[in-house]
Design a protein around this motif. Sequence first.
Motif, mmCIF file in Angstrom:
data_model
loop_
_atom_site.group_PDB
_atom_site.id
_atom_site.type_symbol
_atom_site.label_atom_id
_atom_site.label_comp_id
_atom_site.label_asym_id
_atom_site.label_seq_id
_atom_site.Cartn_x
_atom_site.Cartn_y
_atom_site.Cartn_z
ATOM 1 N N GLU A 1 6.463 2.195 -48.449
ATOM 2 C CA GLU A 1 7.705 2.794 -48.951
ATOM 3 C C GLU A 1 8.935 2.371 -48.163
ATOM 4 O OE1 GLU A 1 6.787 6.932 -48.740
ATOM 5 O OE2 GLU A 1 5.542 6.922 -50.580
ATOM 6 N N SER A 2 8.752 1.518 -47.145
ATOM 7 C CA SER A 2 9.856 1.116 -46.275
ATOM 8 C C SER A 2 10.236 -0.340 -46.519
ATOM 9 C CB SER A 2 9.477 1.318 -44.805
ATOM 10 O OG SER A 2 9.132 2.675 -44.554
ATOM 11 N N ASP A 3 11.424 -0.721 -46.030
ATOM 12 C CA ASP A 3 11.947 -2.071 -46.245
ATOM 13 C C ASP A 3 11.750 -2.977 -45.039
ATOM 14 O OD1 ASP A 3 13.165 -1.434 -48.840
ATOM 15 O OD2 ASP A 3 14.562 -0.212 -47.656
ATOM 16 N N VAL A 4 11.682 -2.405 -43.852
ATOM 17 C CA VAL A 4 11.546 -3.199 -42.643
ATOM 18 C C VAL A 4 10.835 -2.369 -41.586
ATOM 19 C CG1 VAL A 4 13.841 -2.527 -41.778
ATOM 20 C CG2 VAL A 4 12.787 -4.657 -40.958
ATOM 21 N N PHE A 5 9.987 -3.031 -40.811
ATOM 22 C CA PHE A 5 9.274 -2.365 -39.721
ATOM 23 C C PHE A 5 9.882 -2.805 -38.401
ATOM 24 C CE2 PHE A 5 5.969 -2.162 -36.466
ATOM 25 C CZ PHE A 5 5.512 -0.863 -36.617
ATOM 26 N N VAL A 6 10.109 -1.835 -37.503
ATOM 27 C CA VAL A 6 10.735 -2.138 -36.215
ATOM 28 C C VAL A 6 9.813 -1.682 -35.086
ATOM 29 C CG1 VAL A 6 12.698 -1.713 -34.710
ATOM 30 C CG2 VAL A 6 13.060 -1.958 -37.165
ATOM 31 N N ALA A 7 9.533 -2.596 -34.166
ATOM 32 C CA ALA A 7 8.801 -2.286 -32.937
ATOM 33 C C ALA A 7 9.698 -2.677 -31.766
ATOM 34 C CB ALA A 7 7.477 -3.040 -32.890
ATOM 35 N N PRO A 8 10.589 -1.768 -31.330
ATOM 36 C CA PRO A 8 11.621 -2.122 -30.341
ATOM 37 C C PRO A 8 11.133 -2.009 -28.899
ATOM 38 C CG PRO A 8 11.972 0.115 -31.118
ATOM 39 C CD PRO A 8 10.741 -0.397 -31.831
ATOM 40 N N CYS A 9 10.016 -2.638 -28.604
ATOM 41 C CA CYS A 9 9.314 -2.463 -27.325
ATOM 42 C C CYS A 9 10.163 -2.905 -26.133
ATOM 43 C CB CYS A 9 8.016 -3.243 -27.338
ATOM 44 S SG CYS A 9 6.929 -2.831 -28.721
ATOM 45 N N VAL A 10 9.949 -2.218 -25.008
ATOM 46 C CA VAL A 10 10.623 -2.551 -23.746
ATOM 47 C C VAL A 10 9.577 -2.499 -22.626
ATOM 48 C CG1 VAL A 10 12.839 -1.594 -24.513
ATOM 49 C CG2 VAL A 10 11.245 -0.134 -23.245
ATOM 50 N N VAL A 11 9.964 -2.980 -21.462
ATOM 51 C CA VAL A 11 9.140 -2.815 -20.267
ATOM 52 C C VAL A 11 9.618 -1.564 -19.546
ATOM 53 C CG1 VAL A 11 8.407 -3.823 -18.080
ATOM 54 C CG2 VAL A 11 8.785 -5.300 -20.067
ATOM 55 N N SER A 12 8.711 -0.612 -19.327
ATOM 56 C CA SER A 12 9.073 0.648 -18.684
ATOM 57 C C SER A 12 9.444 0.433 -17.218
ATOM 58 C CB SER A 12 7.908 1.638 -18.766
ATOM 59 O OG SER A 12 7.556 1.891 -20.102
ATOM 60 N N ASP A 13 10.107 1.417 -16.642
ATOM 61 C CA ASP A 13 10.497 1.340 -15.236
ATOM 62 C C ASP A 13 9.296 1.169 -14.314
ATOM 63 O OD1 ASP A 13 13.148 1.590 -15.908
ATOM 64 O OD2 ASP A 13 13.237 3.759 -15.541
ATOM 65 N N ASP A 14 8.129 1.682 -14.736
ATOM 66 C CA ASP A 14 6.928 1.574 -13.909
ATOM 67 C C ASP A 14 6.134 0.301 -14.191
ATOM 68 O OD1 ASP A 14 5.819 2.119 -16.375
ATOM 69 O OD2 ASP A 14 5.028 4.088 -15.827
ATOM 70 N N GLY A 15 6.707 -0.616 -14.979
ATOM 71 C CA GLY A 15 6.046 -1.872 -15.285
ATOM 72 C C GLY A 15 5.166 -1.837 -16.518
ATOM 73 N N ASN A 16 4.968 -0.668 -17.103
ATOM 74 C CA ASN A 16 4.121 -0.554 -18.276
ATOM 75 C C ASN A 16 4.768 -1.262 -19.460
ATOM 76 O OD1 ASN A 16 1.926 0.169 -19.815
ATOM 77 N ND2 ASN A 16 2.534 2.311 -20.054
ATOM 78 N N ALA A 17 3.944 -1.923 -20.258
ATOM 79 C CA ALA A 17 4.458 -2.651 -21.421
ATOM 80 C C ALA A 17 3.357 -2.756 -22.457
ATOM 81 C CB ALA A 17 4.934 -4.050 -21.009
ATOM 82 N N ASP A 18 3.760 -2.964 -23.699
ATOM 83 C CA ASP A 18 2.785 -3.216 -24.748
ATOM 84 C C ASP A 18 2.246 -4.623 -24.604
ATOM 85 O OD1 ASP A 18 2.014 -1.260 -26.705
ATOM 86 O OD2 ASP A 18 4.125 -1.096 -27.248
ATOM 87 N N GLY A 19 0.950 -4.787 -24.882
ATOM 88 C CA GLY A 19 0.376 -6.123 -24.897
ATOM 89 C C GLY A 19 0.738 -6.830 -26.188
ATOM 90 N N LEU A 20 0.229 -6.278 -27.284
ATOM 91 C CA LEU A 20 0.564 -6.773 -28.608
ATOM 92 C C LEU A 20 0.200 -5.643 -29.558
ATOM 93 C CD1 LEU A 20 -0.374 -10.373 -29.844
ATOM 94 C CD2 LEU A 20 0.757 -8.583 -31.156
ATOM 95 N N PRO A 21 1.171 -4.823 -29.969
ATOM 96 C CA PRO A 21 0.852 -3.597 -30.711
ATOM 97 C C PRO A 21 0.065 -3.874 -31.991
ATOM 98 C CG PRO A 21 3.161 -3.625 -30.034
ATOM 99 C CD PRO A 21 2.610 -4.982 -29.750
ATOM 100 N N THR A 22 -1.058 -3.198 -32.148
ATOM 101 C CA THR A 22 -1.872 -3.372 -33.354
ATOM 102 C C THR A 22 -1.101 -3.002 -34.602
ATOM 103 O OG1 THR A 22 -3.890 -2.926 -32.087
ATOM 104 C CG2 THR A 22 -4.029 -2.695 -34.470
ATOM 105 N N VAL A 23 -0.289 -1.963 -34.533
ATOM 106 C CA VAL A 23 0.441 -1.531 -35.716
ATOM 107 C C VAL A 23 1.442 -2.592 -36.169
ATOM 108 C CG1 VAL A 23 2.301 -0.314 -34.482
ATOM 109 C CG2 VAL A 23 1.620 0.441 -36.781
ATOM 110 N N LEU A 24 1.936 -3.405 -35.245
ATOM 111 C CA LEU A 24 2.817 -4.510 -35.621
ATOM 112 C C LEU A 24 2.051 -5.524 -36.468
ATOM 113 C CD1 LEU A 24 5.513 -6.034 -35.401
ATOM 114 C CD2 LEU A 24 4.729 -6.922 -33.201
ATOM 115 N N LEU A 25 0.822 -5.832 -36.055
ATOM 116 C CA LEU A 25 -0.015 -6.743 -36.840
ATOM 117 C C LEU A 25 -0.327 -6.147 -38.210
ATOM 118 C CD1 LEU A 25 -2.569 -7.729 -34.053
ATOM 119 C CD2 LEU A 25 -0.520 -8.991 -34.754
#
Length: 412
Positions: A296-320
Amino acid sequence: MPSDAAPRIGYVVKVYPRFSETFVVTEILAREALGEDLVVFALRPTDDARFHPELARVQAPVFHLGRATKPSALWSVLRDAAAGPPLADAIAAHLGELLSAEVDDAVQAVLLAAAARREGITHLHAHFGSVATTVARLASRLTGIPYSFTAHAKDLFHESVDRAALAQKLTDAAFTVTVSDYNLAFVREAFPGTGDVHRLYNGLELDRFRFRPRPLRRGPLRIAAVGRLVEKKGFDILIDAVALLRDTGVDVTADIAGTGELALDLADRIERAGVGDRVRLLGPLPQHEIARLLAESDVFVAPCVVSDDGNADGLPTVLLEAMATGIPCISTDVTGIPEVVRNGETGVLCRAGSAPDLVAALRGFAEGTTDAAALAARARRLVEERFDSRRQAAALAALTSNAGRRALEEVA
């Protein structure tokens, strides 16, 4: 204890099932479809109240390993283990290593070792290089059963990662897989000469994610975003971008599905930005409702960042998943994401943390200057070529078979 018995793979995970870790269930289903015999060992009980329907298709039995809540429970575990001479001898031989581990990890390693022997496990595979692999490695030491693990992101990049312990796990593992070329390069550079490491993307059951071209849009640009409400997902940037677009007369709405520690902070940010009529926090949704949201949507956004503690997404499954279904995607240049969101080819890539970049990307879709249909079609082809769970399962099966063969050769 290498064996030429019929292979039986023990999956070691911290929590099972976990609502946010659909990739584990997808991987198990794909391996079972190949005919592999699997058993799941969970270190913690789940506290999720909702489950994805795919869970019901898993055939593997699930064992929840206990924890030592008091000293008497610890002695009970050791006393029961000592009743079997091979395991008793192994505990004695590796007592120093067990004593140097956290109590929970040592106890669960002994429990896992006993259960693995009882269930005829020939190989252990853990997800995440943290506690699950700690326990799998210790159980491997006690039994001689080879182990492997999948490294994702937090278990590599977070500031809390014990680099020496991770190096030991990599060295002792029969093999390690990680979910992006970015991760693979990081591991090889940070931990040179520490084992057999491969890049293996998380896979999708493509039949469940049918490609559906977007119809001609009428009305506001409808944005979808999905993920845990935590810093690394960057949903605050999306809220800011919606406010900026509103201020310049661009009509957009955004639905954010997920739950997490920042739920109240994000709700407050929406209120302060005055976009409560444009941004909704939907809470956690099962996969069939996520599929409907994407449709029902027109565009998908995954606005990932690197957290202050170094945590980050590897490759989000939902993006795939979004790319597979035909919704055009916007994401950021974090870790392995540029391997799939190739700017101007399979999606639009922004600088992490840049609201102006995200505004410009969304404006292109809102005004029709970005060829959304072409991006979506190329994205689907990429997912079909590189992210089919059947291909992933076959690669894991081959790695596991090769590891078993090497183990037998070493004792021959």
